[in-house]
Design an enzyme around this catalytic site. Structure first.
Site, mmCIF file in Angstrom:
data_model
loop_
_atom_site.group_PDB
_atom_site.id
_atom_site.type_symbol
_atom_site.label_atom_id
_atom_site.label_comp_id
_atom_site.label_asym_id
_atom_site.label_seq_id
_atom_site.Cartn_x
_atom_site.Cartn_y
_atom_site.Cartn_z
ATOM 1 N N GLU A 62 0.813 -1.221 0.000
ATOM 2 C CA GLU A 62 0.000 0.000 0.000
ATOM 3 C C GLU A 62 0.843 1.266 0.000
ATOM 4 O OE1 GLU A 62 -0.728 -2.654 1.839
ATOM 5 O OE2 GLU A 62 -2.754 -3.177 1.202
ATOM 6 N N HIS A 131 -9.133 -4.997 11.639
ATOM 7 C CA HIS A 131 -9.777 -4.799 10.337
ATOM 8 C C HIS A 131 -11.119 -4.098 10.448
ATOM 9 C CE1 HIS A 131 -7.233 -8.099 8.163
ATOM 10 N NE2 HIS A 131 -6.520 -7.073 8.607
#
Lengths: 329, 437
Positions: A62, A131
């Site tokens: 990322e 998450h």
């Protein structure tokens, strides 16, 4: 106007496709967006349609591909960077905060960064502490970033198209649990400006402010409960966290004289805190009760279903908060 | 220079509250002029200033409970006299004497604390709802905003509504947490019309539709009643004796008096008070007070009469009842009752008393026990007159009867003495010509 019934994910897909058709500088980049048709099938068919130069699969990196997107934006392209989850944007936090948000300023206006960073945020179904982050308040703090959080397919499409055309970096936060929500939306092209709240349900007794999945929780769960007790609540969805449509929210609060602000994220320095602060200033003389916020509990979100439920705002919490501002407790 | 302090306006007064400032800041005040109306535990009393001067500053807010002796205002000899020293002195004096023991920090933070859900029902409720910060902090802060620190709380919108409707909201009862006046309270007061605008708290408190309850803050009078009744009921060994009185002749007597002297408007209650006075004169043991180490028997019969008002119960005293005729008793009782309802009783009008009568007959009560009005030894509970079957000789008849119940403090009065008093009282009331004896 012709209507078409679309899923939330399809509305996003249409927005990206229309903008890529419209502007050759727009491209999509992220993990699994191409060959796999997107981890949540948001980019379904886009590789076939636009080819691998404009629908780019990336490694799990990322920080790297977000930086790549920023560089591309600085040199004239309009990247859409998809994070499989906004949780992974934290890996690219430095790129987003230090580069995407600040380059226009630090280059003396020479390098705008017209890019969209999008993906699902917030809790899903038992994806546990790491998450389930609600990142909107993190990014909303940074000057130079815009933060958009649609709750319906209609809003998702119109807002994403506007975000892609915006010359600033935009964090566009979707919700995994909303991808399957369907709605009839115009087949014709439309755009929704950033910074414009929407009254989803009109009411007179209390203003409920919520966005993304919480707006759904309120409309489908809370409003029917309140109606049973004769409480007519107005549900207002800011849709854009930053810029915030203060006047749109204040208009409703001046009408109802009380508000409950619901957010999926944590209380401390949450988006609701900002909204409450601005409403106190804008509506002080019109308030009949202190504003009440409903938020996630102050703990990492547990994996356990009962604990997850206990940590996240539920219908009963909002109903209780409404009764509190109505002095009916 | 005159630092005006909260006066003691009754022997039992520990705190008082300004109902109304009768002067404005800057105005001259003459000796003997009324500076303020002050609510005590018993009445609203006009507070006259002994010296002349200029009103310079009010140190407390109307409605705030202030301990006796606490500075409430500054009055200076000259209109422009520097009073900063007095102000500093007042602030120093009032800090430790504030009626409500709220910590200064809590008072400072009350705007924040007001957000705290003082009314949140249970800790079991999920703390993410409604608490501004850490739950523990909120829990500590909330009680400091409870009623009693004297501030009148009103929501901004309710204030705006009240001002638009030219409503004086200072004496409205708030139905929100901690007595906060909220829009529905103002709307109810405005709907009730101008007379109700400054209604007394309980009367103005609307019961919101669907609300499970509404909290009514205690007035000073309510607090005094609560304290006194609890103490009496818990510490005085009460016993009760009930007698049934045949009331035909009592009714005849009243009818006869009405026929002959309609202008006097003699009531049954007047006759009962007169009867009690006559009976008490013959039973000094009942006409007494229990004073801990002794019982004080009184030669004069001072009868306290319970009067229900909107704010609560008051007991104005009819002095020397044994020496007074029916006409005078009737006239004085009427005047005392009116002043009690207007909360205009002077302290000497409700203090003391050697015996109390509580009459609920007009409300259809069949029989009841009254709580003793300490330190008095006895109280008489008067029920209503009813038609019921009575045995006359060997036959049943329809009679008019009335139950009288005497509550006595057993520390001062034994059963035999109480029974003997009741026998005398029954004899008098069942045959009121005895009142001429």
């Amino acid at each position: 106007m012709t209507l078409q019934k679309v899923l939330f994910r399809e509305a996003l897909n249409q927005a990206m496709c229309e903008e890529m058709e419209r502007d050759a500088n727009v491209f999509l980049m992220g993990e699994e967006v191409g060959e796999y048709d997107g981890p949540y099938k948001v980019s379904q068919g886009m590789l076939a349609r636009f080819g691998p130069k404009r629908v780019v699969d990336t490694p799990i990196s990322e920080n790297a591909f977000c930086g790549l997107g920023i560089g591309a934006a600085m040199t004239g392209l309009r990247p859409i960077v998809e994070f499989m989850s906004l949780n992974f944007s934290l890996v690219a936090f430095d790129q987003i905060v230090s580069n995407a948000a600040k380059t226009l300023y630090m280059s003396g206006g020479q390098f705008p960064v017209p890019m969209v960073m999008r993906g699902p945020g917030g809790a899903a179904a038992q994806v546990a502490a790491q998450h389930s982050n609600c990142v909107e308040s993190y990014f909303a703090q940074v000057p130079g970033l815009k933060v958009v959080m649609p709750s319906t397919p209609y809003d998702a499409k119109g807002l994403l198209k506007t975000a892609i055309r915006d010359d600033n970096p935009v964090i566009f936060i979707e919700n995994e649990l909303l991808y399957g929500v369907s709605q009839e939306i115009p087949a014709e092209e439309y755009l929704i400006p950033l910074g414009q709240a929407h009254v989803r349900v009109e009411g007179s007794d209390v203003t409920l402010i919520a966005y993304s999945r919480m707006a759904h929780l309120l409309e489908s769960g809370v409003l029917p409960e309140l109606r049973k007790e004769g409480i007519r609540a107005e549900l207002v969805d800011p849709r854009t966290i930053k810029p915030l449509d203060l006047e749109g929210l204040a208009r409703s609060v001046r009408k109802t004289h009380r508000a409950v602000i619901v957010e999926e994220g944590h209380r401390f320095c949450g988006v609701g805190a900002e909204i409450a602060d601005r409403l106190y200033s804008a509506c002080f003389d019109d308030l009949d009760a202190p504003l009440v916020r409903v938020t996630q509990q102050e703990n990492p979100l547990p994996y356990s279903k009962p604990l997850e439920t206990a940590s996240l705002p539920q219908v009963a919490d909002v109903v209780q908060a409404v009764k509190q501002v109505l002095y009916r407790l | 220079m005159n630092l005006v302090t909260m006066p003691s306006l009754s022997p039992t007064m520990e705190v008082g509250a300004i109902s109304l400032w009768k002067k404005k800041v800057g105005e001259p005040i003459a000796a003997g002029e009324v500076l303020a109306e002050i609510e005590t535990d018993k009445a609203v009393v006009e507070f006259q200033l002994a010296d002349e001067g200029f009103v310079r500053e009010f140190l407390v807010q109307p409605g705030q409970e202030i301990a006796v002796g606490t500075p409430i205002a500054i009055v200076t000899d000259a209109a422009d006299e520097d009073y900063s020293a007095a102000l500093a002195q007042a602030k120093a004096a009032s800090a430790p004497q504030a009626a409500a023991p709220a910590a200064p920090s809590a008072a400072e933070g009350s705007a924040v604390a007001a957000q705290a859900p003082a009314a949140l029902p249970a800790p079991a409720a999920r703390p993410a709802v409604a608490q501004p910060s850490a739950p523990a902090a909120a829990a500590v802060a909330a009680p400091a905003t409870a009623p009693g620190d004297g501030r009148v709380r009103i929501s901004p919108y309710a204030r705006k509504l009240a001002e638009a409707g030219q409503l004086d909201w200072h004496r409205l009862a708030g139905s929100g947490p901690g007595g906060r006046i909220v829009s529905r309270d103002v709307e109810a007061a405005l709907a009730a019309g101008p007379g109700a605008a400054v209604a007394t708290p309980p009367a103005a408190a609307p019961f919101p539709a669907g609300a499970a309850y509404a909290d009514v803050p205690l007035t000073l009078m309510r607090k005094a009643i609560a304290r006194k009744m609890s103490e009496a009921k818990q510490t005085v060994p009460h016993f009760q004796l009930t007698r049934k009185v045949r009331a035909e002749r009592l009714l005849e007597a009243r009818a006869g008096l009405k026929e002959s002297f309609p202008e006097l408007a003699i009531t049954l209650n007047d006759l009962i008070v007169k009867g009690c006075a006559a009976a008490l004169r013959r039973h000094p043991a009942i006409n007494s007070q229990f004073l801990g180490d002794r019982v004080r028997r009184f030669s004069a019969v001072d009868i306290a009469v319970a009067v229900g008002t909107e704010e609560g119960l008051v007991t104005p005293v009819l002095r020397n009842a044994e020496q007074k005729g029916l006409a005078q008793i009737s006239q004085e009782l009427r005047a005392l009752g009116e002043r009690a309802r207007e909360r205009k009783l002077a302290p000497e009008e409700y203090q003391g008393g050697t015996f109390t009568i509580s009459n609920l007959g007009m409300f259809g009560v069949d029989e009841f026990n009254a709580i003793i009005n300490t330190p008095q030894a006895c109280i008489l509970a008067v029920a209503g007159i009813v038609r019921e079957p009575v045995v006359e000789g060997d036959a049943l008849a329809i009679g008019r009867t009335m139950n009288l119940t005497l509550s006595s403090d057993h520390r001062a009065v034994d059963g035999v003495a109480a029974a003997q008093f009741m026998e005398t009282l029954v004899r008098i009331l069942s045959n009121p010509v005895a009142l001429t004896l």
